[in-house]
Design a protein around this motif. Sequence first.
Motif, PDB file in Angstrom:
ATOM      1  N   SER A 150       0.810  -1.195   0.052  1.00  0.00           N
ATOM      2  CA  SER A 150      -0.115   0.025  -0.153  1.00  0.00           C
ATOM      3  C   SER A 150       0.941   1.280   0.035  1.00  0.00           C
ATOM      4  CB  SER A 150      -0.929  -0.067   1.360  1.00  0.00           C
ATOM      5  OG  SER A 150      -0.286   0.246   2.650  1.00  0.00           O
ATOM      6  N   PHE A 151       2.187   1.165   0.321  1.00  0.00           N
ATOM      7  CA  PHE A 151       3.175   2.346   0.216  1.00  0.00           C
ATOM      8  C   PHE A 151       3.103   2.774  -1.309  1.00  0.00           C
ATOM      9  CE2 PHE A 151       7.204   4.125   0.048  1.00  0.00           C
ATOM     10  CZ  PHE A 151       7.076   5.061   0.999  1.00  0.00           C
ATOM     11  N   LYS A 152       2.780   4.049  -1.428  1.00  0.00           N
ATOM     12  CA  LYS A 152       2.749   4.679  -2.740  1.00  0.00           C
ATOM     13  C   LYS A 152       3.789   5.687  -3.053  1.00  0.00           C
ATOM     14  CE  LYS A 152      -2.243   3.793  -2.990  1.00  0.00           C
ATOM     15  NZ  LYS A 152      -3.588   4.415  -3.199  1.00  0.00           N
ATOM     16  N   GLY A 153       4.800   5.670  -2.126  1.00  0.00           N
ATOM     17  CA  GLY A 153       5.827   6.972  -2.374  1.00  0.00           C
ATOM     18  C   GLY A 153       5.895   7.765  -1.085  1.00  0.00           C
ATOM     19  N   TRP A 154       7.025   8.454  -0.979  1.00  0.00           N
ATOM     20  CA  TRP A 154       7.304   9.213   0.256  1.00  0.00           C
ATOM     21  C   TRP A 154       6.507  10.321   0.002  1.00  0.00           C
ATOM     22  CZ3 TRP A 154       9.698   7.452   4.098  1.00  0.00           C
ATOM     23  CH2 TRP A 154      10.603   5.984   4.168  1.00  0.00           C
ATOM     24  N   ARG A 155       6.113  11.007  -0.876  1.00  0.00           N
ATOM     25  CA  ARG A 155       5.335  12.237  -0.934  1.00  0.00           C
ATOM     26  C   ARG A 155       4.013  11.753  -0.193  1.00  0.00           C
ATOM     27  NH1 ARG A 155       1.419  15.350  -2.939  1.00  0.00           N
ATOM     28  NH2 ARG A 155       1.530  17.267  -3.095  1.00  0.00           N
ATOM     29  N   ASP A 156       3.371  10.854  -0.539  1.00  0.00           N
ATOM     30  CA  ASP A 156       2.145  10.381  -0.219  1.00  0.00           C
ATOM     31  C   ASP A 156       2.005   9.926   1.156  1.00  0.00           C
ATOM     32  OD1 ASP A 156       0.751  10.958  -2.532  1.00  0.00           O
ATOM     33  OD2 ASP A 156       0.867   8.936  -2.982  1.00  0.00           O
ATOM     34  N   PHE A 157       3.151   9.533   1.646  1.00  0.00           N
ATOM     35  CA  PHE A 157       3.405   8.848   3.022  1.00  0.00           C
ATOM     36  C   PHE A 157       3.593  10.222   3.894  1.00  0.00           C
ATOM     37  CE2 PHE A 157       6.210   8.522   6.388  1.00  0.00           C
ATOM     38  CZ  PHE A 157       5.638   7.163   7.320  1.00  0.00           C
ATOM     39  N   TYR A 158       4.208  11.151   3.602  1.00  0.00           N
ATOM     40  CA  TYR A 158       4.552  12.285   4.333  1.00  0.00           C
ATOM     41  C   TYR A 158       3.270  13.040   4.456  1.00  0.00           C
ATOM     42  CZ  TYR A 158       6.544  16.543   6.036  1.00  0.00           C
ATOM     43  OH  TYR A 158       7.026  17.666   6.924  1.00  0.00           O
ATOM     44  N   VAL A 159       2.395  13.210   3.331  1.00  0.00           N
ATOM     45  CA  VAL A 159       0.986  13.858   3.561  1.00  0.00           C
ATOM     46  C   VAL A 159       0.020  13.233   4.421  1.00  0.00           C
ATOM     47  CG1 VAL A 159      -1.072  14.457   2.292  1.00  0.00           C
ATOM     48  CG2 VAL A 159       1.468  14.968   1.422  1.00  0.00           C
ATOM     49  N   ASN A 160       0.089  11.603   4.370  1.00  0.00           N
ATOM     50  CA  ASN A 160      -0.732  10.853   5.133  1.00  0.00           C
ATOM     51  C   ASN A 160      -0.480  11.105   6.536  1.00  0.00           C
ATOM     52  OD1 ASN A 160      -2.189  10.408   2.790  1.00  0.00           O
ATOM     53  ND2 ASN A 160      -1.184   8.519   2.249  1.00  0.00           N
ATOM     54  N   TRP A 161       0.841  10.778   6.700  1.00  0.00           N
ATOM     55  CA  TRP A 161       1.305  10.635   8.060  1.00  0.00           C
ATOM     56  C   TRP A 161       1.265  12.226   8.896  1.00  0.00           C
ATOM     57  CZ3 TRP A 161       1.274   6.180   9.932  1.00  0.00           C
ATOM     58  CH2 TRP A 161       1.726   5.901  11.367  1.00  0.00           C
ATOM     59  N   HIS A 162       1.317  13.087   8.184  1.00  0.00           N
ATOM     60  CA  HIS A 162       1.153  14.349   8.725  1.00  0.00           C
ATOM     61  C   HIS A 162      -0.350  14.391   8.947  1.00  0.00           C
ATOM     62  CE1 HIS A 162       0.906  18.746   9.127  1.00  0.00           C
ATOM     63  NE2 HIS A 162      -0.097  18.863   8.483  1.00  0.00           N
ATOM     64  N   SER A 163      -1.334  14.145   8.252  1.00  0.00           N
ATOM     65  CA  SER A 163      -2.847  14.313   8.620  1.00  0.00           C
ATOM     66  C   SER A 163      -2.916  13.077   9.796  1.00  0.00           C
ATOM     67  CB  SER A 163      -3.497  13.680   7.500  1.00  0.00           C
ATOM     68  OG  SER A 163      -3.451  14.452   6.323  1.00  0.00           O
ATOM     69  N   GLU A 164      -2.214  12.322   9.967  1.00  0.00           N
ATOM     70  CA  GLU A 164      -2.420  11.420  11.070  1.00  0.00           C
ATOM     71  C   GLU A 164      -1.988  11.777  12.299  1.00  0.00           C
ATOM     72  OE1 GLU A 164      -3.152   7.500  13.240  1.00  0.00           O
ATOM     73  OE2 GLU A 164      -3.785   8.372  11.429  1.00  0.00           O
TER      74      GLU A 164
END
Length: 251
Positions: free
Chosen positions: A75-89
């Motif tokens: 489900s890991f789609k790239g570091w940018r998406d990870f950063y944005v999603n984890w920031h929201s989390e």
Amino acid sequence: MEQPGSIQASLPEDIALKIASCLQVGDLCALGSCSRFWRDLCGSDFLWEPLARRRWPSLDSLTESSSADHGDSSSFKGWRDFYVNWHSEMAERAALVVQHVEQCLFSDSLEIRDYLKAIEHLSSMRLGFKDVEMFLFRPEVNVLLNLVGLHYCMHWLKVPAEHVMEALQNSKISQRQVSVKWWKLGRLFYGFRMRDESHSRSVTLQDLALPQENEVLSVLHRGAIHEVLRVQISVFHSTSTSWSFPERASL
């Protein structure tokens, strides 16, 4: 005059990446909105992985827990998406701590058990220093939440005092004040118990990041144990506030 597209086409990708790597997250996002060229380049994992690792030093365990939550590491789609999603989390997790403190406040005061519980929440939610700076080191939130974030950074994350001090100053909250009062069990004197001792300090957040204020942070860190009967933290007001503590039954 050369058109922007031709300028971008003539700019080597490694030079463009070098330029973009010098930017902070907000500036990188702004640059990525300029054109298709910069959008594609500013979404590169080469740029977002170091940004993510700087913000969350315990990133390997975070990515493992994130994959476990989704049930699939693919489900890991790239570091940018990870950063944005984890920031929201992290924003959602910080909001839960804010809600906890606000629910426990009584007349701008917080009991030590609720204060320490808020810090435990931050630890269990694994917020990083930058998360605290973004979500708790803000002038619009209650100063007691600023204090919770400061204490968590210094004692749990072991952030150096000078870095905490810089974050407080950048957030324009360094001179905000809190009042801490604690009651200690009265000493024995020739077989008799003396009256309980009351101690009170009003300090700025900046002062609490200094070594000479270790006494106050130490009291907050230990809580109401052993000889300390109660600890209460309040928003500092210029007018004096009446403090009371129920009389202890005679021993």
